[in-house]
Scaffold this motif. Structure first.
Motif, PDB file in Angstrom:
ATOM      1  N   ALA A  64     -24.437  -4.901  -1.529  1.00  0.00           N
ATOM      2  CA  ALA A  64     -25.033  -6.244  -1.489  1.00  0.00           C
ATOM      3  C   ALA A  64     -24.669  -7.076  -2.724  1.00  0.00           C
ATOM      4  CB  ALA A  64     -26.554  -6.138  -1.379  1.00  0.00           C
ATOM      5  N   PHE A  65     -24.114  -6.429  -3.762  1.00  0.00           N
ATOM      6  CA  PHE A  65     -23.743  -7.140  -4.987  1.00  0.00           C
ATOM      7  C   PHE A  65     -22.588  -8.095  -4.688  1.00  0.00           C
ATOM      8  CE2 PHE A  65     -21.238  -7.337  -8.978  1.00  0.00           C
ATOM      9  CZ  PHE A  65     -22.195  -7.935  -9.794  1.00  0.00           C
ATOM     10  N   PRO A  66     -22.717  -9.381  -5.068  1.00  0.00           N
ATOM     11  CA  PRO A  66     -21.716 -10.373  -4.661  1.00  0.00           C
ATOM     12  C   PRO A  66     -20.427 -10.328  -5.465  1.00  0.00           C
ATOM     13  CG  PRO A  66     -23.440 -11.420  -5.973  1.00  0.00           C
ATOM     14  CD  PRO A  66     -23.879 -10.001  -5.751  1.00  0.00           C
ATOM     15  N   GLY A  67     -20.440  -9.674  -6.628  1.00  0.00           N
ATOM     16  CA  GLY A  67     -19.250  -9.673  -7.473  1.00  0.00           C
ATOM     17  C   GLY A  67     -18.372  -8.454  -7.263  1.00  0.00           C
ATOM     18  N   ALA A  68     -17.489  -8.223  -8.228  1.00  0.00           N
ATOM     19  CA  ALA A  68     -16.579  -7.074  -8.181  1.00  0.00           C
ATOM     20  C   ALA A  68     -17.247  -5.870  -8.841  1.00  0.00           C
ATOM     21  CB  ALA A  68     -15.273  -7.408  -8.892  1.00  0.00           C
ATOM     22  N   VAL A  69     -16.872  -4.688  -8.383  1.00  0.00           N
ATOM     23  CA  VAL A  69     -17.411  -3.455  -8.940  1.00  0.00           C
ATOM     24  C   VAL A  69     -16.256  -2.516  -9.255  1.00  0.00           C
ATOM     25  CG1 VAL A  69     -18.948  -1.490  -8.597  1.00  0.00           C
ATOM     26  CG2 VAL A  69     -19.499  -3.693  -7.549  1.00  0.00           C
ATOM     27  N   MET A  82     -17.029   3.230  -0.666  1.00  0.00           N
ATOM     28  CA  MET A  82     -16.940   1.945  -1.332  1.00  0.00           C
ATOM     29  C   MET A  82     -15.542   1.523  -1.772  1.00  0.00           C
ATOM     30  SD  MET A  82     -20.397   1.798  -3.569  1.00  0.00           S
ATOM     31  CE  MET A  82     -20.196   0.031  -3.539  1.00  0.00           C
ATOM     32  N   ALA A  83     -14.680   2.479  -2.096  1.00  0.00           N
ATOM     33  CA  ALA A  83     -13.401   2.122  -2.720  1.00  0.00           C
ATOM     34  C   ALA A  83     -12.501   1.343  -1.772  1.00  0.00           C
ATOM     35  CB  ALA A  83     -12.687   3.383  -3.200  1.00  0.00           C
ATOM     36  N   GLU A  84     -11.983   0.220  -2.251  1.00  0.00           N
ATOM     37  CA  GLU A  84     -11.053  -0.600  -1.480  1.00  0.00           C
ATOM     38  C   GLU A  84      -9.695  -0.697  -2.162  1.00  0.00           C
ATOM     39  OE1 GLU A  84     -13.034  -4.317  -1.114  1.00  0.00           O
ATOM     40  OE2 GLU A  84     -14.512  -3.590   0.345  1.00  0.00           O
ATOM     41  N   ARG A  85      -9.656  -0.344  -3.440  1.00  0.00           N
ATOM     42  CA  ARG A  85      -8.421  -0.346  -4.219  1.00  0.00           C
ATOM     43  C   ARG A  85      -8.562   0.734  -5.275  1.00  0.00           C
ATOM     44  NH1 ARG A  85      -6.119  -5.198  -8.098  1.00  0.00           N
ATOM     45  NH2 ARG A  85      -3.888  -4.818  -7.783  1.00  0.00           N
ATOM     46  N   LEU A  86      -7.541   1.535  -5.448  1.00  0.00           N
ATOM     47  CA  LEU A  86      -7.643   2.707  -6.321  1.00  0.00           C
ATOM     48  C   LEU A  86      -6.687   2.624  -7.499  1.00  0.00           C
ATOM     49  CD1 LEU A  86      -7.605   5.477  -3.558  1.00  0.00           C
ATOM     50  CD2 LEU A  86      -9.618   4.436  -4.595  1.00  0.00           C
ATOM     51  N   VAL A  87      -7.168   3.022  -8.668  1.00  0.00           N
ATOM     52  CA  VAL A  87      -6.316   3.297  -9.818  1.00  0.00           C
ATOM     53  C   VAL A  87      -6.310   4.811  -9.955  1.00  0.00           C
ATOM     54  CG1 VAL A  87      -5.919   2.943 -12.267  1.00  0.00           C
ATOM     55  CG2 VAL A  87      -6.951   1.117 -10.908  1.00  0.00           C
ATOM     56  N   VAL A  88      -5.171   5.428  -9.662  1.00  0.00           N
ATOM     57  CA  VAL A  88      -5.096   6.879  -9.526  1.00  0.00           C
ATOM     58  C   VAL A  88      -4.446   7.502 -10.756  1.00  0.00           C
ATOM     59  CG1 VAL A  88      -4.263   8.784  -8.097  1.00  0.00           C
ATOM     60  CG2 VAL A  88      -4.892   6.603  -7.035  1.00  0.00           C
ATOM     61  N   PHE A  89      -5.144   8.452 -11.372  1.00  0.00           N
ATOM     62  CA  PHE A  89      -4.609   9.229 -12.480  1.00  0.00           C
ATOM     63  C   PHE A  89      -4.252  10.606 -11.925  1.00  0.00           C
ATOM     64  CE2 PHE A  89      -7.234   5.967 -14.210  1.00  0.00           C
ATOM     65  CZ  PHE A  89      -6.673   5.620 -15.434  1.00  0.00           C
ATOM     66  N   VAL A  96      -1.436   2.339  -8.954  1.00  0.00           N
ATOM     67  CA  VAL A  96      -2.414   1.538  -8.217  1.00  0.00           C
ATOM     68  C   VAL A  96      -2.125   1.701  -6.729  1.00  0.00           C
ATOM     69  CG1 VAL A  96      -3.288  -0.770  -7.741  1.00  0.00           C
ATOM     70  CG2 VAL A  96      -2.694  -0.115 -10.087  1.00  0.00           C
ATOM     71  N   PHE A  97      -3.156   2.040  -5.971  1.00  0.00           N
ATOM     72  CA  PHE A  97      -3.006   2.208  -4.533  1.00  0.00           C
ATOM     73  C   PHE A  97      -3.859   1.162  -3.824  1.00  0.00           C
ATOM     74  CE2 PHE A  97      -4.301   3.902  -0.413  1.00  0.00           C
ATOM     75  CZ  PHE A  97      -3.089   4.300   0.125  1.00  0.00           C
ATOM     76  N   GLU A  98      -3.227   0.378  -2.981  1.00  0.00           N
ATOM     77  CA  GLU A  98      -3.935  -0.652  -2.223  1.00  0.00           C
ATOM     78  C   GLU A  98      -4.435  -0.034  -0.915  1.00  0.00           C
ATOM     79  OE1 GLU A  98      -4.620  -3.514  -3.328  1.00  0.00           O
ATOM     80  OE2 GLU A  98      -3.260  -3.760  -5.032  1.00  0.00           O
ATOM     81  N   GLY A  99      -5.719   0.228  -0.833  1.00  0.00           N
ATOM     82  CA  GLY A  99      -6.281   0.811   0.375  1.00  0.00           C
ATOM     83  C   GLY A  99      -7.482   1.674   0.048  1.00  0.00           C
ATOM     84  N   THR A 100      -8.032   2.278   1.074  1.00  0.00           N
ATOM     85  CA  THR A 100      -9.221   3.111   0.908  1.00  0.00           C
ATOM     86  C   THR A 100      -8.834   4.500   0.416  1.00  0.00           C
ATOM     87  OG1 THR A 100      -9.159   3.975   3.164  1.00  0.00           O
ATOM     88  CG2 THR A 100     -10.305   1.883   2.815  1.00  0.00           C
ATOM     89  N   TYR A 101      -9.843   5.285   0.059  1.00  0.00           N
ATOM     90  CA  TYR A 101      -9.584   6.638  -0.410  1.00  0.00           C
ATOM     91  C   TYR A 101      -9.012   7.501   0.710  1.00  0.00           C
ATOM     92  CZ  TYR A 101     -10.349  11.180  -2.599  1.00  0.00           C
ATOM     93  OH  TYR A 101     -10.175  12.443  -3.118  1.00  0.00           O
ATOM     94  N   GLN A 102      -9.500   7.300   1.941  1.00  0.00           N
ATOM     95  CA  GLN A 102      -8.961   8.064   3.062  1.00  0.00           C
ATOM     96  C   GLN A 102      -7.504   7.711   3.314  1.00  0.00           C
ATOM     97  OE1 GLN A 102     -10.754  10.600   4.739  1.00  0.00           O
ATOM     98  NE2 GLN A 102      -8.628  11.029   5.308  1.00  0.00           N
TER      99      GLN A 102
END
Length: 236
Positions: A64-69, A82-89, A96-102
Motif C-alpha cells: 500500500a506504500f505509494p513510493g519506492a521500496v 514483492m520484488a519487481e527488479r533485482l540487484v543480484v550479487f 541488475v535483472f529486470e523482472g520478478t524473482y521467479q
C-alpha cells in the motif's frame, strides 16, 4: 490504522515500547517508517524477528506504500511476493535483472546451482537424477506461497473470532450489570430485554468457541504439514 496494520490492535496500541518484545519493537519501527512522509524506503532484512503473520502484515503495508521500496532480503517469501527488479550479487559479480524473482530463477538462476545433479542407483540400469538446488528453491518457494495462502486466512479468522468473543463478553458484562440494576428497580420489560440479549450473546460466544477450537486444530495440523514438507525439501 498503522498500529492495526502492525498487529497492535485495541489496547495493545497503548502499550509502552519498553515493555514490548524484540519482534514487537521491530514492528513499531516499521510502523514509524510507514507513517512518516517519504517517497522511498530502504529496508535491510525487515522480516528478521517477525513471525509469519507479522511478515504478511508488513508486506500488505508495503504494497500500500505509494513510493519506492528497496529491500535487502534473503527471505524468498519477500522476494516472490514483492520484488519487481533485482540487484543480484552472485559469483563475485553484481548484475541488475529486470523482472520478478521467479523470472530470475527460471531464466538465469544462481551459479552454484547450475551443476548440482547427483544420481542414486537402484540397480545397474536404474538411475534417477536428484533435484538441483534450483529445483529445490522453486519447490520451497511454492510451498511457502501455499502456506501463506492457506494459513493466512485461517490466522485472520482466528483473530476475528477472538476479537468477537472479547467484544461479546464485554457487552454481556455490561448487560449483566444493567440486569442487576433493573432487578433492583423491578423493571420487568428491561429485565426481559436484557435477559434475551445476554442469552443470545452467550449462545453466540459458545458457537464462536466451538468454531475457534475446530479452526485452531485445523491450523495446527496444516502448520505441521507445511513444516514437514519444508523439512523434506531442506534435507533433500
Amino acid at each position: 490504522n498503522i498500529c492495526g496494520a502492525m498487529m497492535f490492535e485495541g489496547d495493545d496500541a497503548l502499550k509502552k515500547v519498553g515493555v514490548l518484545s524484540g519482534g514487537e519493537k521491530s514492528r513499531v519501527l516499521l510502523g514509524k517508517l510507514l507513517v512518516k512522509p517519504a517517497n522511498m524506503l530502504l529496508l535491510d532484512e525487515p522480516t528478521n524477528h517477525l513471525d509469519m503473520q507479522s511478515t504478511e502484515s508488513l508486506m500488505d503495508a508495503l504494497e500500500a506504500f505509494p513510493g519506492a521500496v528497496v529491500i535487502v532480503a534473503h527471505s524468498e517469501m519477500i522476494l516472490h511476493s514483492m520484488a519487481e527488479r533485482l540487484v543480484v550479487f552472485d559469483g563475485g559479480e553484481v548484475t541488475v535483472f529486470e523482472g520478478t524473482y521467479q523470472d530470475f530463477l527460471d531464466r538465469v538462476g544462481w551459479k552454484d546451482e547450475e551443476v548440482d545433479v547427483s544420481a542414486s542407483a537402484k540397480g545397474a540400469d536404474d538411475q534417477k537424477k536428484c533435484p538441483t538446488k534450483k529445483d529445490l528453491r522453486r519447490i520451497r518457494a511454492e510451498i511457502i506461497t501455499q502456506r501463506s495462502q492457506t494459513l493466512g486466512p485461517m490466522e485472520q479468522r482466528i483473530s476475528d473470532i477472538e476479537s468477537s468473543i472479547m467484544r461479546l463478553e464485554s457487552e454481556m458484562g455490561k448487560d449483566n450489570e444493567l440486569l442487576v440494576g433493573a432487578s433492583i428497580k423491578g423493571d420487568g420489560v428491561l429485565i426481559k430485554n436484557l435477559s434475551i440479549s445476554v442469552r443470545k450473546a452467550q449462545e453466540t460466544i459458545e458457537s464462536l468457541f466451538d468454531e475457534l477450537a475446530l479452526l485452531s486444530w485445523e491450523f495446527e495440523i496444516k502448520s505441521k504439514e507445511f513444516e514437514e514438507r519444508l523439512s523434506e525439501v531442506n534435507q533433500a
